[in-house]
Design a protein around this motif. Structure first.
Motif, PDB file in Angstrom:
ATOM      1  N   PRO A 316       0.834  -1.212   0.000  1.00 56.25           N
ATOM      2  CA  PRO A 316       0.000   0.000   0.000  1.00 56.25           C
ATOM      3  C   PRO A 316       0.867   1.259   0.000  1.00 56.25           C
ATOM      4  N   GLY A 317       0.525   2.200  -0.853  1.00 50.62           N
ATOM      5  CA  GLY A 317       1.304   3.425  -0.959  1.00 50.62           C
ATOM      6  C   GLY A 317       2.473   3.326  -1.907  1.00 50.62           C
ATOM      7  N   ASN A 318       2.826   2.113  -2.324  1.00 55.53           N
ATOM      8  CA  ASN A 318       3.892   1.897  -3.310  1.00 55.53           C
ATOM      9  C   ASN A 318       5.226   2.501  -2.860  1.00 55.53           C
ATOM     10  N   GLY A 319       5.474   2.514  -1.536  1.00 56.28           N
ATOM     11  CA  GLY A 319       6.704   3.113  -1.026  1.00 56.28           C
ATOM     12  C   GLY A 319       7.779   2.087  -0.754  1.00 56.28           C
ATOM     13  N   TYR A 320       9.027   2.555  -0.812  1.00 54.19           N
ATOM     14  CA  TYR A 320      10.152   1.671  -0.529  1.00 54.19           C
ATOM     15  C   TYR A 320      10.234   1.353   0.962  1.00 54.19           C
ATOM     16  N   GLY A 321      10.129   2.352   1.782  1.00 54.70           N
ATOM     17  CA  GLY A 321      10.230   2.152   3.223  1.00 54.70           C
ATOM     18  C   GLY A 321      11.148   3.163   3.868  1.00 54.70           C
ATOM     19  N   SER A 322      10.599   4.001   4.712  1.00 53.78           N
ATOM     20  CA  SER A 322      11.386   4.979   5.462  1.00 53.78           C
ATOM     21  C   SER A 322      10.885   5.010   6.897  1.00 53.78           C
ATOM     22  N   TYR A 323      11.747   5.458   7.791  1.00 49.93           N
ATOM     23  CA  TYR A 323      11.431   5.460   9.224  1.00 49.93           C
ATOM     24  C   TYR A 323      10.831   6.799   9.615  1.00 49.93           C
ATOM     25  N   ASP A 324       9.661   6.737  10.238  1.00 46.46           N
ATOM     26  CA  ASP A 324       8.984   7.939  10.716  1.00 46.46           C
ATOM     27  C   ASP A 324       9.377   8.167  12.176  1.00 46.46           C
ATOM     28  N   LYS A 325      10.092   9.256  12.432  1.00 47.11           N
ATOM     29  CA  LYS A 325      10.571   9.522  13.786  1.00 47.11           C
ATOM     30  C   LYS A 325       9.441   9.859  14.740  1.00 47.11           C
ATOM     31  N   GLU A 326       8.346  10.374  14.237  1.00 51.78           N
ATOM     32  CA  GLU A 326       7.228  10.727  15.115  1.00 51.78           C
ATOM     33  C   GLU A 326       6.477   9.487  15.580  1.00 51.78           C
ATOM     34  N   THR A 327       6.119   8.635  14.645  1.00 51.41           N
ATOM     35  CA  THR A 327       5.392   7.408  15.014  1.00 51.41           C
ATOM     36  C   THR A 327       6.322   6.280  15.406  1.00 51.41           C
ATOM     37  N   LYS A 328       7.633   6.442  15.101  1.00 50.68           N
ATOM     38  CA  LYS A 328       8.639   5.422  15.378  1.00 50.68           C
ATOM     39  C   LYS A 328       8.269   4.098  14.712  1.00 50.68           C
ATOM     40  N   LYS A 329       7.819   4.217  13.491  1.00 49.24           N
ATOM     41  CA  LYS A 329       7.459   3.042  12.713  1.00 49.24           C
ATOM     42  C   LYS A 329       7.976   3.193  11.287  1.00 49.24           C
ATOM     43  N   TRP A 330       8.152   2.049  10.648  1.00 48.54           N
ATOM     44  CA  TRP A 330       8.538   2.015   9.251  1.00 48.54           C
ATOM     45  C   TRP A 330       7.282   1.955   8.384  1.00 48.54           C
ATOM     46  N   ASN A 331       7.380   2.551   7.211  1.00 51.29           N
ATOM     47  CA  ASN A 331       6.298   2.427   6.241  1.00 51.29           C
ATOM     48  C   ASN A 331       6.804   1.680   5.016  1.00 51.29           C
ATOM     49  N   GLY A 332       5.968   1.563   4.003  1.00 52.84           N
ATOM     50  CA  GLY A 332       6.379   0.931   2.764  1.00 52.84           C
ATOM     51  C   GLY A 332       6.715  -0.537   2.917  1.00 52.84           C
ATOM     52  N   LEU A 333       7.664  -0.982   2.114  1.00 57.62           N
ATOM     53  CA  LEU A 333       8.032  -2.398   2.090  1.00 57.62           C
ATOM     54  C   LEU A 333       8.610  -2.855   3.428  1.00 57.62           C
ATOM     55  N   ILE A 334       9.446  -2.016   4.053  1.00 58.45           N
ATOM     56  CA  ILE A 334      10.078  -2.407   5.317  1.00 58.45           C
ATOM     57  C   ILE A 334       9.018  -2.581   6.400  1.00 58.45           C
ATOM     58  N   GLY A 335       8.074  -1.650   6.473  1.00 56.09           N
ATOM     59  CA  GLY A 335       7.006  -1.776   7.452  1.00 56.09           C
ATOM     60  C   GLY A 335       6.145  -2.997   7.208  1.00 56.09           C
ATOM     61  N   HIS A 336       5.924  -3.351   5.948  1.00 53.33           N
ATOM     62  CA  HIS A 336       5.142  -4.534   5.617  1.00 53.33           C
ATOM     63  C   HIS A 336       5.819  -5.799   6.145  1.00 53.33           C
ATOM     64  N   LEU A 337       7.145  -5.850   6.040  1.00 52.99           N
ATOM     65  CA  LEU A 337       7.871  -7.014   6.546  1.00 52.99           C
ATOM     66  C   LEU A 337       7.857  -7.061   8.063  1.00 52.99           C
ATOM     67  N   LEU A 338       8.065  -5.914   8.703  1.00 55.82           N
ATOM     68  CA  LEU A 338       8.110  -5.890  10.166  1.00 55.82           C
ATOM     69  C   LEU A 338       6.769  -6.256  10.783  1.00 55.82           C
ATOM     70  N   GLU A 339       5.690  -5.987  10.093  1.00 63.41           N
ATOM     71  CA  GLU A 339       4.373  -6.361  10.587  1.00 63.41           C
ATOM     72  C   GLU A 339       4.007  -7.806  10.252  1.00 63.41           C
ATOM     73  N   ARG A 340       4.982  -8.532   9.671  1.00 57.62           N
ATOM     74  CA  ARG A 340       4.808  -9.951   9.344  1.00 57.62           C
ATOM     75  C   ARG A 340       3.672 -10.175   8.338  1.00 57.62           C
ATOM     76  N   LYS A 341       3.481  -9.193   7.452  1.00 56.91           N
ATOM     77  CA  LYS A 341       2.469  -9.343   6.418  1.00 56.91           C
ATOM     78  C   LYS A 341       3.036  -9.973   5.152  1.00 56.91           C
TER      79      LYS A 341
END
Length: 754
Positions: A316-341
């Motif tokens: 979702p969002g077609n993003g590579y993956g970057s770290y959000d310092k405010e939410t302290k979470k990854w988005n994009g592909l990296i966040g998808h992996l960390l959420e075990r999806k």
């Protein structure tokens, strides 16, 4: 690394203290106590929510199965989980119902029941047993505690039997509150410590000072579809000895995951992954909806090499993956992996330090670097008189002036030089008149023939005139050579642009804006770089208004195309190669600013990490990676751009069209027209003279001369003389006869001298 210890009695904490003595500061521990016989599923479910993956289960062997069942029921026994069973009897458990789970279960054992020596000792132990009770859930009858007790008893028995005769072992009454000791106790203890035996747990030797056992073997066992299998051995002398090869690991992995469908997450972006356009009447489903380099690569790895099933999905969002310092979470592909999806992520995902600290990567399947994408300079419109460009207007004016001055000076010097006055009649040794052929026309003809490198059929004979001609020839040589060399360089390099050649040129100017993908690895490179040039570039990008950052590579390429050379895009070299094949008006500026690679990402502690990594190496060694890249990077036949570096055996310069050299033809045409006009003028002037001499009308003379000129078969033309009057005909005939005789005499003398 974070470890979670699950224990159910106080002995577990005591053993943890011994472990913490050898732990480093990087190891973090989470300790939770299980309650035997109660429902521990809420505790395990809460641990699952924290994302822990490494669990050490310290409990008796008869309660291991109960706890693992609870973990399986709350999905705490899934992929990426690793369980280490502390009980040395865990390998004897029958865990058939959990064999096909996705977690990695490991335990230890200190003796192998299938070993011949151990089996013999075990048979003796079974024969000496008084009962025949079997522990529920265990595949073998003997436990580690019983084996060690049996070996201890065997050690004492063997020591007593082999004791010397002077050792009289007799039972004696000893009071606890007295200091009396067995007289032979110390000697027997020394005999016992130096008396090795072989028991169920292999050879037993003891330290003479401490009495501790000095040798024992430990096997690391892993749960598979067939039960617990040995994967490594350890002892104090040899250390670890691994029992499995990479091929064995791949085979076990394929066996374990044969019924699993891997979820592979990616993003849309050519040429790595694009959506297929269905043909008329075609319905695309599953993985057939996509095509591209990423799909072909993951298909070769999972399906063709490891024989595993997979399913592609778009993040979702077609993003590579970057770290959000405010939410302290990854988005994009990296966040998808960390959420075990998903189990794997594949695309043009750059391996960076920040990403590598959160997920795992395989060996890079493609190496690259950051470079600059820029528009090619627009070639100047062809000019009709571009052949005049090698010299400036001043030089052309000076050359024309030099030509006129040298021609006039040659004419004057030739009239002053005695050697340039020649005898018109070589046979006449005493001529009455001398002739000078260096009139202004011949002087101009010699100079123009020299500068045109054609030479002349007449040459000067005087010292001054020859010196002047030599200097003019030297001048013509230098000017013609310079013109030829500069003309070639000018015509072939007319389209070259020297605006920017490197990142340093970009950093030192402000006219051309430049940017990267926002939040991508390229922007991270400039943000973190300590190089002054790159720091200056990052400052310029951050302060630029409007923003120079884009959402993806396609947007960056589009901005470069539309900016009319006012914007440069910093992107990976592989993406630049792909764009250059399809956009002929783009070019790469400079070399690579760094070196990095694309890798397949996966969560930490993935069991298939080694197998996937080996598959990538295998494809690289076989040349399959290069084949896949060529398949998707090269433009379709007939639609690609011709490389300017191609054709080394041919001409290195670009072809010159009529637009480039058309001016030469114009000059030639004008010259031919002027020559034709001059010829017509000379012809009409000659007709006028003939009409006067022959006493005829100009029309008659014109047609007579024109008829003769067009009679191409006539090669000799009679000399025309004016018509004589009747009164003077006789005297003219006499003078004509005398001239004929004189001419005949001249011819006679010429033949003689020949």
């Amino acid at each position: 690394m974070t470890y979670t210890l699950l224990y159910d009695d106080d002995h577990g904490l005591i053993r943890l203290q011994e472990i913490l003595k050898h732990a480093t500061a990087d190891h973090k521990w989470m300790v939770r106590r299980l309650k035997p016989g109660e429902d521990n599923r809420p505790l395990l479910k809460s641990l699952k929510a924290t994302g822990v993956t490494r669990v050490i289960l310290d409990c008796p062997s008869d309660r291991v199965l109960e706890y693992l069942r609870h973990a399986n029921e709350v999905k705490f026994f899934e992929d990426y989980m690793s369980y280490v069973l502390m009980s040395l009897d865990a390998h004897t458990l029958d865990l058939e119902e959990l064999r096909y789970g996705l977690s990695n279960v490991t335990c230890l054992r200190i003796f192998d029941p299938s070993d011949s020596t151990t089996a013999s000792s075990l048979a003796d132990w079974k024969a000496s047993k008084s009962d025949n009770v079997k522990i529920p859930g265990q595949a073998h009858e003997i436990t580690v505690e019983a084996a060690l007790a049996s070996d201890a008893a065997k050690l004492i028995t063997s020591a007593v039997e082999s004791a010397p005769d002077e050792f009289k072992i007799e039972a004696q009454k000893i009071q606890c509150d007295t200091e009396s000791q067995w007289e032979l106790g110390e000697e027997f203890t020394n005999h016992l410590l130096t008396h090795p035996i072989t028991g169920i747990t292999d050879k037993i030797t003891l330290d003479n000072t401490t009495g501790e056992r000095t040798n024992f073997n430990v096997e690391i066992m892993e749960l598979s579809n067939s039960g617990f299998n040995s994967i490594a051995k350890w002892n104090a002398k040899t250390g670890f000895l691994y029992a499995r090869s990479p091929n064995d690991v791949s085979n076990i992995l394929a066996e374990k995951w044969q019924n699993k469908t891997f979820r592979v997450v990616s993003r849309i972006g050519a040429p790595y992954l694009i959506e297929r356009t269905p043909k008329e009447g075609e319905v695309l489903t599953g993985n057939d909806r996509y095509e591209g380099y990423s799909k072909d690569l993951i298909h070769e790895i999972l399906k063709e090499t490891l024989h595993l099933n997979y399913e592609l999905e778009i993040v979702p969002g077609n993003g590579y993956g970057s770290y959000d310092k405010e939410t302290k979470k990854w988005n994009g592909l990296i966040g998808h992996l960390l959420e075990r999806k998903a189990e794997l992520a594949i695309c043009d995902l750059t391996i960076t330090y920040e990403r590598r600290s959160s997920v795992d990567f395989t060996t890079p399947f493609m190496t690259l670097g950051i470079s600059i994408l820029y528009s090619k300079p627009t070639p100047p419109p062809p000019e009709l008189f571009s052949f005049l460009k090698p010299f400036s207007v001043d030089v052309w004016i000076y050359m024309a002036a030099a030509y006129l001055i040298v021609s006039l000076l040659l004419h004057i010097l030739a009239r002053l030089a005695p050697n340039d006055w020649e005898n018109p009649h070589p046979c006449d040794k005493s001529p009455e008149e001398l002739e000078n052929i260096w009139h202004i026309k011949n002087s101009c003809w010699l100079t123009v023939g020299s500068i045109m490198t054609q030479g002349s059929d007449i040459l000067p004979k005087g010292y001054s005139t020859r010196w002047l001609c030599g200097m003019w020839w030297f001048f013509a040589l230098i000017m013609c050579s310079s013109y030829t060399a500069n003309l070639a360089a000018f015509l072939t390099n007319a389209a070259m642009d020297d605006s920017i050649k490197s990142a340093e040129d970009l950093a030192l100017q402000t006219k051309i804006k430049y940017g990267t993908v926002e939040g991508g690895s390229t922007s991270s490179f400039f943000r973190r770089s300590n190089v002054s040039t790159y720091q200056r570039m990052w400052g310029a990008m951050e302060s630029a208004r409007p923003s120079v950052f884009v959402k993806n590579n396609d947007e960056g390429v589009e901005r470069v195309l539309k900016s009319k050379r006012a914007y440069a895009f910093l992107m990976e070299s592989t993406a630049i190669e792909y764009q250059l094949e399809r956009h002929c008006d783009l070019m790469q500026v400079g070399g690579l600013l760094d070196s990095k690679g694309y890798g397949i990402a996966m969560p930490f502690d993935s069991l298939y990490r080694t197998a996937v990594d080996n598959a990538v190496l295998k494809l690289a060694e076989s040349g399959k990676l290069v084949e896949l890249k060529n398949r998707w990077w090269q433009a379709p036949e007939g639609s690609g751009c011709v490389s300017e570096e191609a054709g080394e055996e041919g001409a290195s310069a670009a072809e010159l069209g009529v637009d480039n050299v058309g001016g030469v033809f114009v000059v030639l045409g004008i010259g031919c027209g002027m020559a034709a006009g001059m010829g017509a003028f000379e012809f009409l002037w000659h007709v006028r003279e003939v009409a006067i001499e022959q006493k005829m009308t100009q029309a008659e003379a014109f047609w007579a001369e024109l008829t003769f000129a067009l009679s191409f078969w006539e090669t000799e033309k009679p000399v025309q003389h004016s018509r004589p009057s009747s009164s003077a005909s006789e005297s003219n005939m006499a003078s004509r006869a005398s001239s004929v005789l004189r001419s005949a005499a001249d011819l006679f003398h010429l033949d003689v001298f020949k």
